[in-house]
Motif scaffolding. Sequence first.
Motif, PDB file in Angstrom:
ATOM      1  N   ALA A 189      23.560  58.400 -19.975  1.00  0.00           N
ATOM      2  CA  ALA A 189      23.264  58.592 -18.521  1.00  0.00           C
ATOM      3  C   ALA A 189      22.018  58.099 -18.273  1.00  0.00           C
ATOM      4  O   ALA A 189      21.768  57.620 -16.992  1.00  0.00           O
ATOM      5  CB  ALA A 189      23.242  60.087 -18.442  1.00  0.00           C
ATOM      6  N   ALA A 190      21.054  58.177 -19.109  1.00  0.00           N
ATOM      7  CA  ALA A 190      19.859  57.649 -18.968  1.00  0.00           C
ATOM      8  C   ALA A 190      19.761  56.082 -18.438  1.00  0.00           C
ATOM      9  O   ALA A 190      18.946  55.736 -17.610  1.00  0.00           O
ATOM     10  CB  ALA A 190      18.672  58.018 -20.039  1.00  0.00           C
ATOM     11  N   CYS A 191      20.487  55.360 -19.124  1.00  0.00           N
ATOM     12  CA  CYS A 191      20.742  53.875 -18.936  1.00  0.00           C
ATOM     13  C   CYS A 191      21.464  53.592 -17.816  1.00  0.00           C
ATOM     14  O   CYS A 191      20.783  52.701 -16.886  1.00  0.00           O
ATOM     15  CB  CYS A 191      21.667  53.385 -20.190  1.00  0.00           C
ATOM     16  N   GLU A 192      22.190  54.470 -17.309  1.00  0.00           N
ATOM     17  CA  GLU A 192      22.901  54.220 -15.971  1.00  0.00           C
ATOM     18  C   GLU A 192      21.721  54.336 -15.082  1.00  0.00           C
ATOM     19  O   GLU A 192      21.971  53.674 -13.991  1.00  0.00           O
ATOM     20  CB  GLU A 192      24.095  55.231 -15.933  1.00  0.00           C
ATOM     21  N   GLU A 193      21.031  55.501 -15.129  1.00  0.00           N
ATOM     22  CA  GLU A 193      20.024  55.762 -14.171  1.00  0.00           C
ATOM     23  C   GLU A 193      19.060  54.475 -14.041  1.00  0.00           C
ATOM     24  O   GLU A 193      18.628  54.089 -12.876  1.00  0.00           O
ATOM     25  CB  GLU A 193      19.128  56.928 -14.606  1.00  0.00           C
ATOM     26  N   LEU A 194      18.901  53.671 -15.179  1.00  0.00           N
ATOM     27  CA  LEU A 194      18.067  52.370 -15.033  1.00  0.00           C
ATOM     28  C   LEU A 194      19.012  51.299 -14.605  1.00  0.00           C
ATOM     29  O   LEU A 194      18.112  50.324 -14.407  1.00  0.00           O
ATOM     30  CB  LEU A 194      17.448  52.211 -16.362  1.00  0.00           C
ATOM     31  N   GLY A 195      20.068  51.168 -14.708  1.00  0.00           N
ATOM     32  CA  GLY A 195      21.031  50.181 -14.004  1.00  0.00           C
ATOM     33  C   GLY A 195      21.420  49.389 -15.137  1.00  0.00           C
ATOM     34  O   GLY A 195      21.466  48.117 -15.131  1.00  0.00           O
ATOM     35  N   LEU A 196      21.188  49.832 -16.504  1.00  0.00           N
ATOM     36  CA  LEU A 196      21.441  49.225 -17.568  1.00  0.00           C
ATOM     37  C   LEU A 196      22.628  49.537 -18.459  1.00  0.00           C
ATOM     38  O   LEU A 196      23.056  50.742 -18.207  1.00  0.00           O
ATOM     39  CB  LEU A 196      20.176  49.404 -18.309  1.00  0.00           C
ATOM     40  N   SER A 197      23.038  48.771 -19.350  1.00  0.00           N
ATOM     41  CA  SER A 197      24.119  49.130 -20.222  1.00  0.00           C
ATOM     42  C   SER A 197      23.782  50.361 -21.350  1.00  0.00           C
ATOM     43  O   SER A 197      22.625  50.219 -21.691  1.00  0.00           O
ATOM     44  CB  SER A 197      24.841  48.152 -20.725  1.00  0.00           C
ATOM     45  N   ARG A 198      24.637  50.864 -21.834  1.00  0.00           N
ATOM     46  CA  ARG A 198      24.267  51.806 -23.052  1.00  0.00           C
ATOM     47  C   ARG A 198      23.841  51.086 -24.098  1.00  0.00           C
ATOM     48  O   ARG A 198      22.975  51.385 -24.976  1.00  0.00           O
ATOM     49  CB  ARG A 198      25.551  52.615 -23.489  1.00  0.00           C
ATOM     50  N   ALA A 199      24.285  49.837 -24.395  1.00  0.00           N
ATOM     51  CA  ALA A 199      23.551  48.873 -25.369  1.00  0.00           C
ATOM     52  C   ALA A 199      22.328  48.886 -25.392  1.00  0.00           C
ATOM     53  O   ALA A 199      21.603  48.657 -26.475  1.00  0.00           O
ATOM     54  CB  ALA A 199      24.471  47.683 -25.392  1.00  0.00           C
ATOM     55  N   SER A 200      21.567  48.876 -24.081  1.00  0.00           N
ATOM     56  CA  SER A 200      20.285  48.826 -24.093  1.00  0.00           C
ATOM     57  C   SER A 200      19.365  49.536 -24.933  1.00  0.00           C
ATOM     58  O   SER A 200      18.327  49.138 -25.589  1.00  0.00           O
ATOM     59  CB  SER A 200      19.725  48.850 -22.423  1.00  0.00           C
TER      60      SER A 200
ATOM     61  N   GLN B 246      12.433  44.558 -20.244  1.00  0.00           N
ATOM     62  CA  GLN B 246      11.556  43.697 -19.313  1.00  0.00           C
ATOM     63  C   GLN B 246      10.522  44.642 -18.896  1.00  0.00           C
ATOM     64  O   GLN B 246      10.800  45.905 -18.721  1.00  0.00           O
ATOM     65  CB  GLN B 246      12.637  43.290 -18.158  1.00  0.00           C
ATOM     66  N   ALA B 247       9.566  44.095 -18.354  1.00  0.00           N
ATOM     67  CA  ALA B 247       8.264  44.785 -17.807  1.00  0.00           C
ATOM     68  C   ALA B 247       8.597  45.621 -16.773  1.00  0.00           C
ATOM     69  O   ALA B 247       8.162  46.843 -16.885  1.00  0.00           O
ATOM     70  CB  ALA B 247       7.095  43.896 -17.715  1.00  0.00           C
ATOM     71  N   ASN B 248       9.361  45.380 -15.795  1.00  0.00           N
ATOM     72  CA  ASN B 248       9.657  46.042 -14.816  1.00  0.00           C
ATOM     73  C   ASN B 248      10.573  47.539 -15.133  1.00  0.00           C
ATOM     74  O   ASN B 248      10.207  48.360 -14.570  1.00  0.00           O
ATOM     75  CB  ASN B 248      10.780  45.244 -13.777  1.00  0.00           C
ATOM     76  N   VAL B 249      11.340  47.325 -16.210  1.00  0.00           N
ATOM     77  CA  VAL B 249      12.204  48.637 -16.701  1.00  0.00           C
ATOM     78  C   VAL B 249      10.893  49.534 -17.502  1.00  0.00           C
ATOM     79  O   VAL B 249      10.874  50.685 -17.079  1.00  0.00           O
ATOM     80  CB  VAL B 249      13.087  48.195 -17.638  1.00  0.00           C
ATOM     81  N   ILE B 250      10.152  48.860 -18.228  1.00  0.00           N
ATOM     82  CA  ILE B 250       9.080  49.632 -18.779  1.00  0.00           C
ATOM     83  C   ILE B 250       8.216  50.301 -17.617  1.00  0.00           C
ATOM     84  O   ILE B 250       7.930  51.594 -17.934  1.00  0.00           O
ATOM     85  CB  ILE B 250       8.176  48.812 -19.754  1.00  0.00           C
ATOM     86  N   GLU B 251       7.745  49.498 -16.824  1.00  0.00           N
ATOM     87  CA  GLU B 251       6.945  49.994 -15.765  1.00  0.00           C
ATOM     88  C   GLU B 251       7.460  51.407 -15.067  1.00  0.00           C
ATOM     89  O   GLU B 251       7.090  52.300 -14.730  1.00  0.00           O
ATOM     90  CB  GLU B 251       6.671  49.094 -14.663  1.00  0.00           C
ATOM     91  N   ARG B 252       8.873  51.126 -14.779  1.00  0.00           N
ATOM     92  CA  ARG B 252       9.461  52.166 -13.940  1.00  0.00           C
ATOM     93  C   ARG B 252       9.629  53.454 -14.829  1.00  0.00           C
ATOM     94  O   ARG B 252       9.321  54.593 -14.215  1.00  0.00           O
ATOM     95  CB  ARG B 252      10.854  51.586 -13.590  1.00  0.00           C
ATOM     96  N   MET B 253       9.986  53.287 -15.939  1.00  0.00           N
ATOM     97  CA  MET B 253       9.991  54.688 -16.840  1.00  0.00           C
ATOM     98  C   MET B 253       8.613  55.406 -17.123  1.00  0.00           C
ATOM     99  O   MET B 253       8.477  56.614 -16.777  1.00  0.00           O
ATOM    100  CB  MET B 253      10.597  54.371 -18.409  1.00  0.00           C
TER     101      MET B 253
END
Length: 128
Positions: free
Chosen positions: A22-33, A44-51
């Motif tokens: 569910a958390a990965c889906e919120e980020l628009g990423l796959s569960r494998a991430s 990627q930096a943009n994902v880290i920044e968002r979290m």
Amino acid sequence: MSATYKLFARWTQIKQFRSAMAACEELGLSRASATNWKNGANAQANVIERMALDIGENPEAWVLAANAEKALGDEKRTLERLARKLGYAAMLCIAVYTSIPNAFAQSHSYLTKLDHSRHCACYWCGAK
């Protein structure tokens, strides 16, 4: 375990997601991430920044930590040096805070986060 996974675990807990999926889906990423991050990869930096921003953390400290983990040679040393500088700036803010009793009593939660960011920057670059 990567810096991204440590941030992801905090983000997931604070945002109260029931699962990593569910958390990965919120980020628009796959569960494998999440699995990849747990195994040492970084986002990627943009994902880290968002979290980081979502939970009131310092995104610069987390991005530097993630990039320092994967860098080599001069690049690694530069990122470590920048992370140390970020940590020193946070320590200066804390020193100012503690030198003026009660003046920033309402800022306690912010400074707790700031201290955590300093800790992250210092932890990842080896300056404890």
